[in-house]
Enzyme design. Structure first.
Site, mmCIF file in Angstrom:
data_model
loop_
_atom_site.group_PDB
_atom_site.id
_atom_site.type_symbol
_atom_site.label_atom_id
_atom_site.label_comp_id
_atom_site.label_asym_id
_atom_site.label_seq_id
_atom_site.Cartn_x
_atom_site.Cartn_y
_atom_site.Cartn_z
ATOM 1 N N PHE A 125 0.852 -1.186 0.000
ATOM 2 C CA PHE A 125 0.000 0.000 0.000
ATOM 3 C C PHE A 125 0.894 1.244 0.000
ATOM 4 O O PHE A 125 1.807 1.345 0.822
ATOM 5 C CB PHE A 125 -0.907 -0.018 1.230
ATOM 6 C CG PHE A 125 -1.978 1.029 1.179
ATOM 7 C CD1 PHE A 125 -3.053 0.903 0.335
ATOM 8 C CD2 PHE A 125 -1.895 2.161 1.979
ATOM 9 C CE1 PHE A 125 -4.038 1.883 0.269
ATOM 10 C CE2 PHE A 125 -2.875 3.139 1.927
ATOM 11 C CZ PHE A 125 -3.947 3.000 1.070
ATOM 12 N N ASP A 195 1.268 -5.398 8.093
ATOM 13 C CA ASP A 195 0.089 -4.542 7.997
ATOM 14 C C ASP A 195 -1.095 -5.485 7.757
ATOM 15 O O ASP A 195 -1.137 -6.194 6.747
ATOM 16 C CB ASP A 195 0.281 -3.555 6.832
ATOM 17 C CG ASP A 195 -0.905 -2.617 6.664
ATOM 18 O OD1 ASP A 195 -2.011 -2.961 7.104
ATOM 19 O OD2 ASP A 195 -0.717 -1.556 6.049
ATOM 20 N N TYR A 220 -11.583 0.433 10.294
ATOM 21 C CA TYR A 220 -12.781 0.834 9.534
ATOM 22 C C TYR A 220 -13.112 -0.088 8.380
ATOM 23 O O TYR A 220 -14.066 0.145 7.656
ATOM 24 C CB TYR A 220 -12.644 2.275 9.025
ATOM 25 C CG TYR A 220 -11.338 2.594 8.339
ATOM 26 C CD1 TYR A 220 -11.118 2.247 7.018
ATOM 27 C CD2 TYR A 220 -10.329 3.263 9.021
ATOM 28 C CE1 TYR A 220 -9.919 2.538 6.393
ATOM 29 C CE2 TYR A 220 -9.124 3.572 8.405
ATOM 30 C CZ TYR A 220 -8.915 3.200 7.094
ATOM 31 O OH TYR A 220 -7.731 3.490 6.475
ATOM 32 N N LYS A 221 -12.317 -1.139 8.173
ATOM 33 C CA LYS A 221 -12.600 -2.028 7.049
ATOM 34 C C LYS A 221 -13.466 -3.195 7.547
ATOM 35 O O LYS A 221 -14.629 -3.003 7.867
ATOM 36 C CB LYS A 221 -11.299 -2.508 6.422
ATOM 37 C CG LYS A 221 -10.458 -1.357 5.873
ATOM 38 C CD LYS A 221 -9.181 -1.891 5.264
ATOM 39 C CE LYS A 221 -8.210 -0.794 4.882
ATOM 40 N NZ LYS A 221 -8.590 -0.023 3.711
ATOM 41 N N ARG A 368 -12.328 -3.736 -7.934
ATOM 42 C CA ARG A 368 -12.087 -4.431 -6.673
ATOM 43 C C ARG A 368 -13.420 -4.706 -5.980
ATOM 44 O O ARG A 368 -14.233 -3.808 -5.802
ATOM 45 C CB ARG A 368 -11.216 -3.521 -5.816
ATOM 46 C CG ARG A 368 -10.452 -4.205 -4.753
ATOM 47 C CD ARG A 368 -9.467 -3.235 -4.130
ATOM 48 N NE ARG A 368 -10.130 -2.128 -3.442
ATOM 49 C CZ ARG A 368 -9.646 -1.555 -2.350
ATOM 50 N NH1 ARG A 368 -8.525 -1.945 -1.814
ATOM 51 N NH2 ARG A 368 -10.286 -0.549 -1.781
HETATM 52 C C1 LIG Z 1 -2.967 -1.795 3.549
HETATM 53 C C2 LIG Z 1 -3.227 -0.414 4.080
HETATM 54 N N1 LIG Z 1 -2.315 0.157 4.877
HETATM 55 C C3 LIG Z 1 -2.481 1.394 5.371
HETATM 56 C C4 LIG Z 1 -3.613 2.121 5.070
HETATM 57 C C5 LIG Z 1 -3.731 3.518 5.584
HETATM 58 O O1 LIG Z 1 -4.539 3.607 6.692
HETATM 59 P P1 LIG Z 1 -4.666 4.975 7.514
HETATM 60 O O2 LIG Z 1 -5.480 5.915 6.688
HETATM 61 O O3 LIG Z 1 -5.355 4.544 8.782
HETATM 62 O O4 LIG Z 1 -3.305 5.490 7.786
HETATM 63 C C6 LIG Z 1 -4.606 1.548 4.269
HETATM 64 C C7 LIG Z 1 -5.832 2.305 3.947
HETATM 65 O O5 LIG Z 1 -6.691 1.896 3.237
HETATM 66 C C8 LIG Z 1 -4.399 0.253 3.756
HETATM 67 O O6 LIG Z 1 -5.287 -0.322 2.938
#
Ligand SMILES: Cc1ncc(COP(=O)(O)O)c(C=O)c1O
Length: 409
Positions: A125, A195, A220-221, A368
């Site tokens: 990400f 992560d 939040y997912k 997706r």
């Molecule tokens: C794999 C992954 N890592 C990190 C994040 C970032 O999260 P945050 O906005 O809480 O920093 C996301 C957000 O969708 C994500 O999908």
């Protein structure tokens, strides 16, 4: 290839069926974006009203003690711990995923002062990569090395301090082998930060079983904590006392209410806190977590794989040759989403949304579809694939209105 009637029987026999009514899903919508923003548990609105009216409105500042506000990071951390194979004193709910990643990467680099490299999967990400690069820019002793997903294990050599990986790739849904990669890192003397944004609440995770070092993830997912719910941070107990927090806020102090001029970190996990928790957001997340724990992660995984399998099979039959499947066909390597590649992906997703099937688009060409097994039905997977077939057959995506790009895709 399942028929719709087969799937109706599966829905009738579904041990998780009762959870769907506990979510506020609009009539006529098939929601396939729970991997991005989970649906709203019905109870969240009442719980938030209670926090606003009674806890904040009536009990005012006494709520920090009386209503346990100050305990939110550790209490919710204990609940997340049960979903990710950790002990309660190894997880805190706080801040955002990116901020917690910064804390974890800093701690891991500090633990390997004789090594320079933060190794990351190029397909990780982007925020994770930005955080790693931002950290490396501030430390003359550190650098980020990016490699392809398939080259990871072989790239962990004795220059690598820490490997940072997302367990389920946000674009393709590819599921890394956590135990094997953690073992490979440890054999080379490196640490790993996982992560879990796309795996927590979607599949069983065993951080302690894998001997993991650090982990972060989103609320939040799949955890259904609401827009920008707080995130979580895991630190294996064996590393906790070594951490010199890079964001040493007052809540991580040994005695926050001593208001000492000098910083002394709290014992154990609590030193990783920076600020007071966001109370409304924490209260909302707790509702989502309680539902998850009630459902049970093994039942969720079984259903998730059935849903993704159905969707893949119906799409392949109804849209032959139109899409490339970006998600692994092997269920053991698949998260809880299905990603399809198509050069007109953005417009196709918009046309599907107009039909009530909500997925999303990730540039340059990924459609997706997230399958949150807590509130989706087996027939939803079938109907969504049929809707996609209809959009393609009638070429609905060619309409101009589906080509106007919004900021959030
Ligand atoms: C794999 C992954 N890592 C990190 C994040 C970032 O999260 P945050 O906005 O809480 O920093 C996301 C957000 O969708 C994500 O999908």
């Amino acid at each position: 290839m399942p028929s719709r009637a087969d799937l109706e029987s599966l829905d009738r026999a579904d041990p998780l069926a009762r959870f769907r009514d506990l979510f506020a899903l609009p009539e006529g919508v098939i929601y396939l974006d729970g991997n991005s923003l989970g649906a709203q548990p019905r109870q969240t609105a009442a719980r938030l009203a209670e926090v606003v009216e009674r806890e904040w409105g009536r009990d005012l500042i006494t709520s920090w003690n009386r209503n346990g506000w100050i305990d939110y990071p550790a209490r919710l951390g204990g609940k997340v711990a049960r979903l990710i194979g950790a002990d309660a004193d190894e997880v805190l709910v706080c801040d955002t995923t990116s901020i917690n990643l910064f804390k974890a990467l800093t701690a891991a680099l500090d633990q390997r002062p004789d090594r320079r490299v933060i190794l990351a999967d190029r397909a990780n990400f982007p925020s994770d990569l930005y955080i790693a690069e931002g950290l490396a820019r501030r430390r003359p002793d550190a650098t980020v090395r990016l490699v392809e997903e398939t080259e990871l294990a072989g790239a962990i050599d004795d220059s690598v301090a820490v490997v940072t990986l997302t367990q389920v790739n946000y674009k393709t849904g590819y599921l890394h082998d956590m135990a094997a990669l953690t073992r490979a890192a440890h054999e080379a003397g490196a640490l790993v930060v996982w992560d879990l944004a796309h795996s927590a609440g979607a599949l069983p995770i065993d951080l302690n079983g894998a001997g993991a070092d650090y982990a972060v993830g989103c609320g939040y997912k799949y955890l259904n904590g609401g827009p920008c719910a707080p995130a979580f941070l895991y630190v294996a107990r064996r590393h906790q006392a070594k951490i010199d927090p890079p964001l040493p806020g007052w809540l991580g102090h040994a005695e926050p209410f001593a208001f000492d001029t000098d910083y002394r970190p709290a014992e154990g996990m609590r030193r990783n806190l920076c600020s007071m928790p966001s109370i409304l957001a924490s209260a909302a997340l707790e509702v989502g977590l309680d539902l998850m724990l009630d459902a049970g992660i093994y039942a969720l995984r079984t259903k998730s794989l059935a849903l993704t399998e159905t969707f893949i099979r119906v799409v392949e039959r109804r849209c032959p040759g139109l899409f490339d499947l970006a998600t692994p066909r092997d269920p053991a390597r698949r998260g809880s989403q299905v990603s399809l590649r198509h050069p007109e992906g953005y417009a196709i997703v918009q046309a599907l949304i107009a039909r009530g099937v909500i997925g999303d688009f990730r540039a340059p060409d990924i459609l997706r579809f997230g399958f949150a097994p807590l509130y989706l039905r087996h027939t939803d997977a079938f109907d969504a694939a049929e809707a996609l077939a209809a959009v393609m057959e009638r070429e609905e995506w060619r309409e101009d209105r589906f080509r106007q790009r919004a900021l959030v895709t």
